[in-house]
Design a protein around this motif. Sequence first.
Motif, PDB file in Angstrom:
ATOM      1  N   ASP A 278      53.710 109.536 160.665  1.00  0.00           N
ATOM      2  CA  ASP A 278      54.611 108.358 160.567  1.00  0.00           C
ATOM      3  C   ASP A 278      54.241 107.185 161.878  1.00  0.00           C
ATOM      4  N   GLU A 279      54.811 106.691 162.220  1.00  0.00           N
ATOM      5  CA  GLU A 279      55.360 105.063 163.454  1.00  0.00           C
ATOM      6  C   GLU A 279      56.217 105.937 164.663  1.00  0.00           C
ATOM      7  N   ALA A 280      57.477 106.865 164.539  1.00  0.00           N
ATOM      8  CA  ALA A 280      58.347 106.764 165.248  1.00  0.00           C
ATOM      9  C   ALA A 280      57.824 108.547 165.734  1.00  0.00           C
ATOM     10  N   GLY A 281      56.945 109.412 165.055  1.00  0.00           N
ATOM     11  CA  GLY A 281      56.620 110.454 165.288  1.00  0.00           C
ATOM     12  C   GLY A 281      55.386 110.249 166.923  1.00  0.00           C
ATOM     13  N   GLY A 282      54.768 109.016 166.278  1.00  0.00           N
ATOM     14  CA  GLY A 282      53.771 108.699 167.144  1.00  0.00           C
ATOM     15  C   GLY A 282      54.379 108.323 168.162  1.00  0.00           C
ATOM     16  N   ALA A 283      54.846 106.894 168.422  1.00  0.00           N
ATOM     17  CA  ALA A 283      55.095 106.281 169.395  1.00  0.00           C
ATOM     18  C   ALA A 283      56.318 107.327 170.808  1.00  0.00           C
ATOM     19  N   GLU A 284      56.790 108.609 169.717  1.00  0.00           N
ATOM     20  CA  GLU A 284      57.834 109.255 170.682  1.00  0.00           C
ATOM     21  C   GLU A 284      56.726 109.827 171.243  1.00  0.00           C
ATOM     22  N   LEU A 285      56.046 110.307 170.373  1.00  0.00           N
ATOM     23  CA  LEU A 285      54.731 110.992 171.283  1.00  0.00           C
ATOM     24  C   LEU A 285      54.248 110.474 173.069  1.00  0.00           C
ATOM     25  N   LEU A 286      52.716 108.611 171.955  1.00  0.00           N
ATOM     26  CA  LEU A 286      52.754 108.741 173.246  1.00  0.00           C
ATOM     27  C   LEU A 286      53.884 107.557 174.442  1.00  0.00           C
ATOM     28  N   ALA A 287      54.984 107.745 174.373  1.00  0.00           N
ATOM     29  CA  ALA A 287      55.907 107.823 174.874  1.00  0.00           C
ATOM     30  C   ALA A 287      55.390 107.566 176.518  1.00  0.00           C
ATOM     31  N   PRO A 288      55.034 108.687 176.964  1.00  0.00           N
ATOM     32  CA  PRO A 288      54.698 108.594 178.464  1.00  0.00           C
ATOM     33  C   PRO A 288      53.360 108.071 178.473  1.00  0.00           C
ATOM     34  N   LEU A 289      52.806 107.697 178.040  1.00  0.00           N
ATOM     35  CA  LEU A 289      51.810 107.039 178.386  1.00  0.00           C
ATOM     36  C   LEU A 289      52.004 105.398 178.340  1.00  0.00           C
ATOM     37  N   ARG A 290      52.926 105.610 177.510  1.00  0.00           N
ATOM     38  CA  ARG A 290      53.527 103.915 177.243  1.00  0.00           C
ATOM     39  C   ARG A 290      53.849 103.443 178.870  1.00  0.00           C
ATOM     40  N   GLU A 291      54.482 104.478 179.493  1.00  0.00           N
ATOM     41  CA  GLU A 291      55.031 104.369 180.481  1.00  0.00           C
ATOM     42  C   GLU A 291      54.257 103.903 181.551  1.00  0.00           C
ATOM     43  N   LEU A 292      53.235 103.999 181.536  1.00  0.00           N
ATOM     44  CA  LEU A 292      52.444 103.444 182.234  1.00  0.00           C
ATOM     45  C   LEU A 292      51.959 102.192 182.240  1.00  0.00           C
ATOM     46  N   GLY A 293      52.175 101.820 181.555  1.00  0.00           N
ATOM     47  CA  GLY A 293      52.684 100.116 181.794  1.00  0.00           C
ATOM     48  C   GLY A 293      50.860  99.925 181.251  1.00  0.00           C
ATOM     49  N   PRO A 294      50.674 100.040 179.988  1.00  0.00           N
ATOM     50  CA  PRO A 294      49.115  99.349 179.969  1.00  0.00           C
ATOM     51  C   PRO A 294      49.630  97.742 179.210  1.00  0.00           C
ATOM     52  N   GLU A 295      48.176  96.850 179.654  1.00  0.00           N
ATOM     53  CA  GLU A 295      48.115  95.480 179.748  1.00  0.00           C
ATOM     54  C   GLU A 295      48.082  94.968 178.327  1.00  0.00           C
ATOM     55  N   MET A 296      47.638  95.861 177.615  1.00  0.00           N
ATOM     56  CA  MET A 296      47.687  95.783 175.483  1.00  0.00           C
ATOM     57  C   MET A 296      47.634  97.289 175.161  1.00  0.00           C
ATOM     58  N   ASP A 297      48.134  97.023 173.714  1.00  0.00           N
ATOM     59  CA  ASP A 297      48.838  97.955 173.076  1.00  0.00           C
ATOM     60  C   ASP A 297      48.500  97.783 172.093  1.00  0.00           C
ATOM     61  N   THR A 298      47.298  98.326 171.321  1.00  0.00           N
ATOM     62  CA  THR A 298      47.442  98.263 169.411  1.00  0.00           C
ATOM     63  C   THR A 298      47.721  99.018 167.831  1.00  0.00           C
ATOM     64  N   PHE A 299      48.461  99.754 168.848  1.00  0.00           N
ATOM     65  CA  PHE A 299      48.742 101.167 167.719  1.00  0.00           C
ATOM     66  C   PHE A 299      50.112 100.715 166.782  1.00  0.00           C
ATOM     67  N   ALA A 300      49.135 100.853 165.230  1.00  0.00           N
ATOM     68  CA  ALA A 300      50.187 100.553 164.642  1.00  0.00           C
ATOM     69  C   ALA A 300      49.467 101.218 163.196  1.00  0.00           C
ATOM     70  N   MET A 301      50.503 101.549 162.606  1.00  0.00           N
ATOM     71  CA  MET A 301      49.876 101.795 161.053  1.00  0.00           C
ATOM     72  C   MET A 301      48.941 101.724 160.084  1.00  0.00           C
ATOM     73  N   ILE A 302      47.971 102.028 160.301  1.00  0.00           N
ATOM     74  CA  ILE A 302      46.565 102.005 159.854  1.00  0.00           C
ATOM     75  C   ILE A 302      46.419 102.822 158.328  1.00  0.00           C
ATOM     76  N   PRO A 303      46.005 102.406 156.973  1.00  0.00           N
ATOM     77  CA  PRO A 303      44.625 103.093 156.449  1.00  0.00           C
ATOM     78  C   PRO A 303      43.290 104.063 157.136  1.00  0.00           C
ATOM     79  N   PRO A 304      43.168 104.539 156.583  1.00  0.00           N
ATOM     80  CA  PRO A 304      42.141 105.002 156.676  1.00  0.00           C
ATOM     81  C   PRO A 304      40.799 104.094 156.893  1.00  0.00           C
ATOM     82  N   THR A 305      41.074 103.314 156.328  1.00  0.00           N
ATOM     83  CA  THR A 305      40.197 101.992 156.440  1.00  0.00           C
ATOM     84  C   THR A 305      40.172 100.978 157.065  1.00  0.00           C
ATOM     85  N   GLY A 306      41.189 101.384 158.555  1.00  0.00           N
ATOM     86  CA  GLY A 306      41.096 100.728 159.615  1.00  0.00           C
ATOM     87  C   GLY A 306      40.569 101.554 160.787  1.00  0.00           C
TER      88      GLY A 306
END
Length: 460
Positions: A278-306
């Motif tokens: 789920d989003e909460a678990g994914g966001a928690e895991l990604l936090a250290p990478l987001r701390e590096l201040g990406p210029e764009m961030d497209t993460f979202a919940m998507i179906p497999p068709t995404g």
Amino acid sequence: MSTAEQLATALNQLRSRVGDRVLGPDDPGWDDARRPWNLSVEQHPAAVATPESAQDVVAVVDVARQHGLRVAPQGTGHSASPRASLEGSVLLDMSRMNAVQIDPERRRARLQAGAQWRHVVGPAAEHGLAGLSGSAPDVCVTGYALGGGASWMIRRYGLAANSIRAAEVVTADGREVRADAGSEPELFWALRGGGGSFGIVTALELELFPVRELYGGVLFWPQERAAEVLGAWHEWAAGVPEEMTSLGRLLNVPPLEEVPEPVRGRAFVLVEAAWLGDEAGGAELLAPLRELGPEMDTFAMIPPTGLPALHMDPPEPVPGAGDGMLLGDFPAGAIDALVGTAGPGTDSPLVSIEVRHLGGAAGRPHHEHGALAAIDAPHALYAVGMAANEDMKQTVVERLDRLQAALAPWDAGRFLNFTERPVGTARMFSDETHRRLREIKSKYDPDNVIQANHEIPPAG
Ligand SMILES: Cc1cc2nc3c(=O)[nH]c(=O)nc-3n(C[C@H](O)[C@H](O)[C@H](O)COP(=O)(O)OP(=O)(O)OC[C@H]3O[C@@H](n4cnc5c(N)ncnc54)[C@H](O)[C@@H]3O)c2cc1C
């Protein structure tokens, strides 16, 4: 009879068996028929046949054998570049055989061998299911799965080759057989990761997995931060659960009109990832990478068709030159070698250099595995550049050579699907597996009729 007369006789016989589903070099439409997805490759086969049924395939194999021609099956031509000359071969374009059926109860897809992932992903998603698809929706499932198949879920579910539950095959002596755990077990084993040397697959049955949604996306930084971001990604990836599959990548976005303005013509370092949760678990895991201040961030919940949009692969055929290698590790020294050869300030002609994180289920022998039980390396690299003419191709190939030389200390062999040069299949398998594959090739195709992109030669 001269060679030309022999070919003319073969073409006439092919036409009498499969009608206008075969073309020769003098027929209208020939250039379109022989053109592969990778437009930098010129294919000059003796004939092109476009079968509509397994019986058509049997007819082509029969006639080709009688005339000493080989038969070269092609799904799309994504991997046309490593294949040897097709001069004495009938190119078997499987694209018209693309029907797909989903059995939601058994979590299976049955697909004809020309089906591409885009034909499978949507129908499977209607039932909350997903196959182990790769980055590009227009790659043919059969070529991809026979060559191993590295998907966005590889760390959780392993190689796509080992999700094949059955294959319908026309053998080199023109028989229609079904290969599965109970029948033709050696052929079944060889097909799962050994590539396309063993028979012409006309249909596959694949296992599907219960996946309704994933947390997936891309983080973008300016490429000047390549070493820092790739280093942080490598360290981060070493600690993530198997439900997280990711890659680190240098991307030089072409300055094309059709590319959206914020990224057009720019150079980025990216992290792309798909999290089976789920989003909460994914966001928690990604936090250290987001701390590096990406210029764009497209993460979202998507179906497999995404998922097919995640990697931004070209939506249409393009001229490209690429190649890959497995890496035994990706420490600071390897990152410096990569960035120093193809990163900022190197005037690199490579459009994309990606390093995929493997391990997890990708690195453990699957309990029902075929020839490619697992990938015994934690990372797979693939790099590619545009090759619209010979000069461009040469420039890209030279940089690929330099990149592979710079990364030689971490070279851990070759993954068939990411290998786009004719390096010999011995580099893709253990000695024991390669020996067994050659024996199976001798049993099913002793005269070497079937011509794969990466050939397993008969034992000799
Ligand atoms: C843009 C792009 C993205 C990619 N992404 C991924 C990825 O995410 N993961 C991954 O693992 N790979 C990936 N690949 C590699 C891809 O899986 C291989 O190129 C694969 O061989 C493509 O299969 P194809 O049938 O589309 O190509 P083709 O060039 O048509 O076929 C390749 C080979 O497959 C065999 N083959 C095809 N059809 C049959 C058949 N019916 N019977 C017997 N043999 C057959 C033949 O030996 C043939 O030479 C990618 C490649 C590209 C260019």
